[in-house]
Write a protein that holds these residues in place. Structure first.
Motif, PDB file in Angstrom:
ATOM      1  N   MET A   1      31.412  22.120  26.897  1.00  0.00           N
ATOM      2  CA  MET A   1      32.095  22.262  28.176  1.00  0.00           C
ATOM      3  C   MET A   1      32.164  23.745  28.547  1.00  0.00           C
ATOM      4  SD  MET A   1      36.087  21.631  29.186  1.00  0.00           S
ATOM      5  CE  MET A   1      36.229  20.035  28.461  1.00  0.00           C
ATOM      6  N   ASN A   2      31.678  24.076  29.718  1.00  0.00           N
ATOM      7  CA  ASN A   2      31.721  25.462  30.181  1.00  0.00           C
ATOM      8  C   ASN A   2      33.123  25.804  30.663  1.00  0.00           C
ATOM      9  OD1 ASN A   2      29.034  26.002  29.696  1.00  0.00           O
ATOM     10  ND2 ASN A   2      28.387  25.315  31.722  1.00  0.00           N
ATOM     11  N   PRO A   3      33.587  27.018  30.354  1.00  0.00           N
ATOM     12  CA  PRO A   3      34.924  27.400  30.812  1.00  0.00           C
ATOM     13  C   PRO A   3      34.966  27.631  32.316  1.00  0.00           C
ATOM     14  CG  PRO A   3      33.891  29.219  29.636  1.00  0.00           C
ATOM     15  CD  PRO A   3      32.963  28.042  29.531  1.00  0.00           C
ATOM     16  N   VAL A   4      36.122  27.404  32.902  1.00  0.00           N
ATOM     17  CA  VAL A   4      36.374  27.751  34.291  1.00  0.00           C
ATOM     18  C   VAL A   4      36.506  29.265  34.340  1.00  0.00           C
ATOM     19  CG1 VAL A   4      38.066  27.568  36.161  1.00  0.00           C
ATOM     20  CG2 VAL A   4      37.564  25.572  34.730  1.00  0.00           C
ATOM     21  N   LEU A   5      35.810  29.913  35.260  1.00  0.00           N
ATOM     22  CA  LEU A   5      35.892  31.369  35.385  1.00  0.00           C
ATOM     23  C   LEU A   5      36.997  31.721  36.377  1.00  0.00           C
ATOM     24  CD1 LEU A   5      32.075  32.182  35.546  1.00  0.00           C
ATOM     25  CD2 LEU A   5      33.571  32.120  33.553  1.00  0.00           C
ATOM     26  N   TYR A   6      37.858  32.640  35.984  1.00  0.00           N
ATOM     27  CA  TYR A   6      38.993  33.026  36.827  1.00  0.00           C
ATOM     28  C   TYR A   6      39.051  34.547  36.874  1.00  0.00           C
ATOM     29  CZ  TYR A   6      43.542  32.078  38.996  1.00  0.00           C
ATOM     30  OH  TYR A   6      44.595  31.968  39.872  1.00  0.00           O
ATOM     31  N   ASP A   7      38.704  35.113  38.013  1.00  0.00           N
ATOM     32  CA  ASP A   7      38.613  36.571  38.187  1.00  0.00           C
ATOM     33  C   ASP A   7      39.935  37.103  38.720  1.00  0.00           C
ATOM     34  OD1 ASP A   7      37.998  39.183  38.701  1.00  0.00           O
ATOM     35  OD2 ASP A   7      36.265  38.764  39.967  1.00  0.00           O
ATOM     36  N   LEU A   8      40.673  37.798  37.848  1.00  0.00           N
ATOM     37  CA  LEU A   8      41.952  38.389  38.244  1.00  0.00           C
ATOM     38  C   LEU A   8      41.899  39.912  38.172  1.00  0.00           C
ATOM     39  CD1 LEU A   8      44.411  35.898  36.515  1.00  0.00           C
ATOM     40  CD2 LEU A   8      43.625  35.927  38.885  1.00  0.00           C
ATOM     41  N   ARG A   9      40.696  40.457  38.280  1.00  0.00           N
ATOM     42  CA  ARG A   9      40.536  41.914  38.269  1.00  0.00           C
ATOM     43  C   ARG A   9      41.232  42.512  39.491  1.00  0.00           C
ATOM     44  NH1 ARG A   9      34.174  41.977  37.360  1.00  0.00           N
ATOM     45  NH2 ARG A   9      34.485  40.347  38.886  1.00  0.00           N
ATOM     46  N   GLY A  10      41.881  43.644  39.275  1.00  0.00           N
ATOM     47  CA  GLY A  10      42.572  44.321  40.367  1.00  0.00           C
ATOM     48  C   GLY A  10      44.050  43.989  40.451  1.00  0.00           C
ATOM     49  N   LEU A  11      44.486  42.932  39.759  1.00  0.00           N
ATOM     50  CA  LEU A  11      45.901  42.562  39.783  1.00  0.00           C
ATOM     51  C   LEU A  11      46.644  43.257  38.656  1.00  0.00           C
ATOM     52  CD1 LEU A  11      45.698  38.728  40.458  1.00  0.00           C
ATOM     53  CD2 LEU A  11      46.159  40.539  42.093  1.00  0.00           C
ATOM     54  N   LYS A  12      47.865  43.672  38.935  1.00  0.00           N
ATOM     55  CA  LYS A  12      48.706  44.347  37.949  1.00  0.00           C
ATOM     56  C   LYS A  12      49.766  43.377  37.420  1.00  0.00           C
ATOM     57  CE  LYS A  12      46.980  48.508  38.244  1.00  0.00           C
ATOM     58  NZ  LYS A  12      46.126  48.960  37.191  1.00  0.00           N
ATOM     59  N   CYS A  13      50.266  43.681  36.234  1.00  0.00           N
ATOM     60  CA  CYS A  13      51.327  42.927  35.594  1.00  0.00           C
ATOM     61  C   CYS A  13      52.478  42.733  36.581  1.00  0.00           C
ATOM     62  CB  CYS A  13      51.798  43.707  34.359  1.00  0.00           C
ATOM     63  SG  CYS A  13      53.117  42.909  33.451  1.00  0.00           S
ATOM     64  N   VAL A  35      39.403  34.279  31.697  1.00  0.00           N
ATOM     65  CA  VAL A  35      40.136  35.118  32.639  1.00  0.00           C
ATOM     66  C   VAL A  35      39.677  36.570  32.488  1.00  0.00           C
ATOM     67  CG1 VAL A  35      42.428  35.866  33.375  1.00  0.00           C
ATOM     68  CG2 VAL A  35      42.128  33.562  32.428  1.00  0.00           C
ATOM     69  N   ASP A  36      39.231  37.160  33.595  1.00  0.00           N
ATOM     70  CA  ASP A  36      38.854  38.578  33.626  1.00  0.00           C
ATOM     71  C   ASP A  36      39.988  39.372  34.252  1.00  0.00           C
ATOM     72  OD1 ASP A  36      36.324  38.468  32.479  1.00  0.00           O
ATOM     73  OD2 ASP A  36      35.352  38.008  34.381  1.00  0.00           O
ATOM     74  N   THR A  37      40.421  40.452  33.582  1.00  0.00           N
ATOM     75  CA  THR A  37      41.496  41.294  34.098  1.00  0.00           C
ATOM     76  C   THR A  37      41.120  42.764  33.984  1.00  0.00           C
ATOM     77  OG1 THR A  37      42.647  41.586  31.989  1.00  0.00           O
ATOM     78  CG2 THR A  37      43.213  39.621  33.259  1.00  0.00           C
ATOM     79  N   THR A  38      41.780  43.578  34.808  1.00  0.00           N
ATOM     80  CA  THR A  38      41.660  45.027  34.689  1.00  0.00           C
ATOM     81  C   THR A  38      43.004  45.644  34.316  1.00  0.00           C
ATOM     82  OG1 THR A  38      41.980  45.183  37.083  1.00  0.00           O
ATOM     83  CG2 THR A  38      39.711  45.319  36.274  1.00  0.00           C
ATOM     84  N   ASP A  39      44.058  44.843  34.275  1.00  0.00           N
ATOM     85  CA  ASP A  39      45.398  45.334  33.944  1.00  0.00           C
ATOM     86  C   ASP A  39      45.462  45.700  32.462  1.00  0.00           C
ATOM     87  OD1 ASP A  39      48.091  45.839  33.629  1.00  0.00           O
ATOM     88  OD2 ASP A  39      48.728  43.777  33.942  1.00  0.00           O
ATOM     89  N   PRO A  40      45.748  46.961  32.128  1.00  0.00           N
ATOM     90  CA  PRO A  40      45.787  47.357  30.715  1.00  0.00           C
ATOM     91  C   PRO A  40      46.857  46.618  29.907  1.00  0.00           C
ATOM     92  CG  PRO A  40      46.466  49.182  32.145  1.00  0.00           C
ATOM     93  CD  PRO A  40      46.000  48.073  33.035  1.00  0.00           C
ATOM     94  N   LEU A  41      47.908  46.140  30.558  1.00  0.00           N
ATOM     95  CA  LEU A  41      48.963  45.413  29.840  1.00  0.00           C
ATOM     96  C   LEU A  41      48.584  43.969  29.533  1.00  0.00           C
ATOM     97  CD1 LEU A  41      52.158  46.765  31.638  1.00  0.00           C
ATOM     98  CD2 LEU A  41      51.226  47.422  29.424  1.00  0.00           C
ATOM     99  N   ALA A  42      47.522  43.471  30.138  1.00  0.00           N
ATOM    100  CA  ALA A  42      47.108  42.081  29.903  1.00  0.00           C
ATOM    101  C   ALA A  42      46.773  41.828  28.439  1.00  0.00           C
ATOM    102  CB  ALA A  42      45.925  41.714  30.800  1.00  0.00           C
ATOM    103  N   VAL A  43      46.288  42.847  27.740  1.00  0.00           N
ATOM    104  CA  VAL A  43      45.932  42.692  26.331  1.00  0.00           C
ATOM    105  C   VAL A  43      47.183  42.370  25.489  1.00  0.00           C
ATOM    106  CG1 VAL A  43      46.060  45.114  25.585  1.00  0.00           C
ATOM    107  CG2 VAL A  43      44.404  43.590  24.541  1.00  0.00           C
ATOM    108  N   ILE A  44      48.355  42.725  25.967  1.00  0.00           N
ATOM    109  CA  ILE A  44      49.621  42.379  25.318  1.00  0.00           C
ATOM    110  C   ILE A  44      50.177  41.092  25.926  1.00  0.00           C
ATOM    111  CG2 ILE A  44      52.026  43.126  24.986  1.00  0.00           C
ATOM    112  CD1 ILE A  44      50.876  46.048  25.230  1.00  0.00           C
ATOM    113  N   ASP A  45      50.140  41.003  27.258  1.00  0.00           N
ATOM    114  CA  ASP A  45      50.772  39.888  27.972  1.00  0.00           C
ATOM    115  C   ASP A  45      50.093  38.542  27.754  1.00  0.00           C
ATOM    116  OD1 ASP A  45      52.538  41.731  28.979  1.00  0.00           O
ATOM    117  OD2 ASP A  45      51.550  41.909  30.932  1.00  0.00           O
TER     118      ASP A  45
END
Length: 74
Positions: A1-13, A35-45
């Protein structure tokens, strides 16, 4: 099963977690979402969110602009 791609780049915590929670709520148990993110806090959150909500964090990957998370809905 292929994952659903969810682009959340540009959003902040806290928006990456809030939007991922909402998206997962509408998905079947066992579904994979990437889930793709650019928020540096996402790695913790994101790991904390998965642990709290009972989802499996399958994979975390550092990307050029942030992080990518593969999550299996619990």
């Amino acid at each position: 099963m292929n994952p659903v791609l969810y682009d959340l780049r540009g959003l902040k915590c806290p928006f990456p977690v809030i939007k991922t929670r909402k998206k997962l709520a509408a998905m079947a148990s066992g579904t994979l979402i990437r889930v793709d993110t650019t928020d540096p806090l996402a790695v913790i959150d994101m790991p904390h969110f998965c642990n709290e909500d009972g989802h499996e964090l399958v994979e975390t990957e550092k990307t050029e602009t942030g992080h990518r998370f593969l999550i299996r809905k619990g």
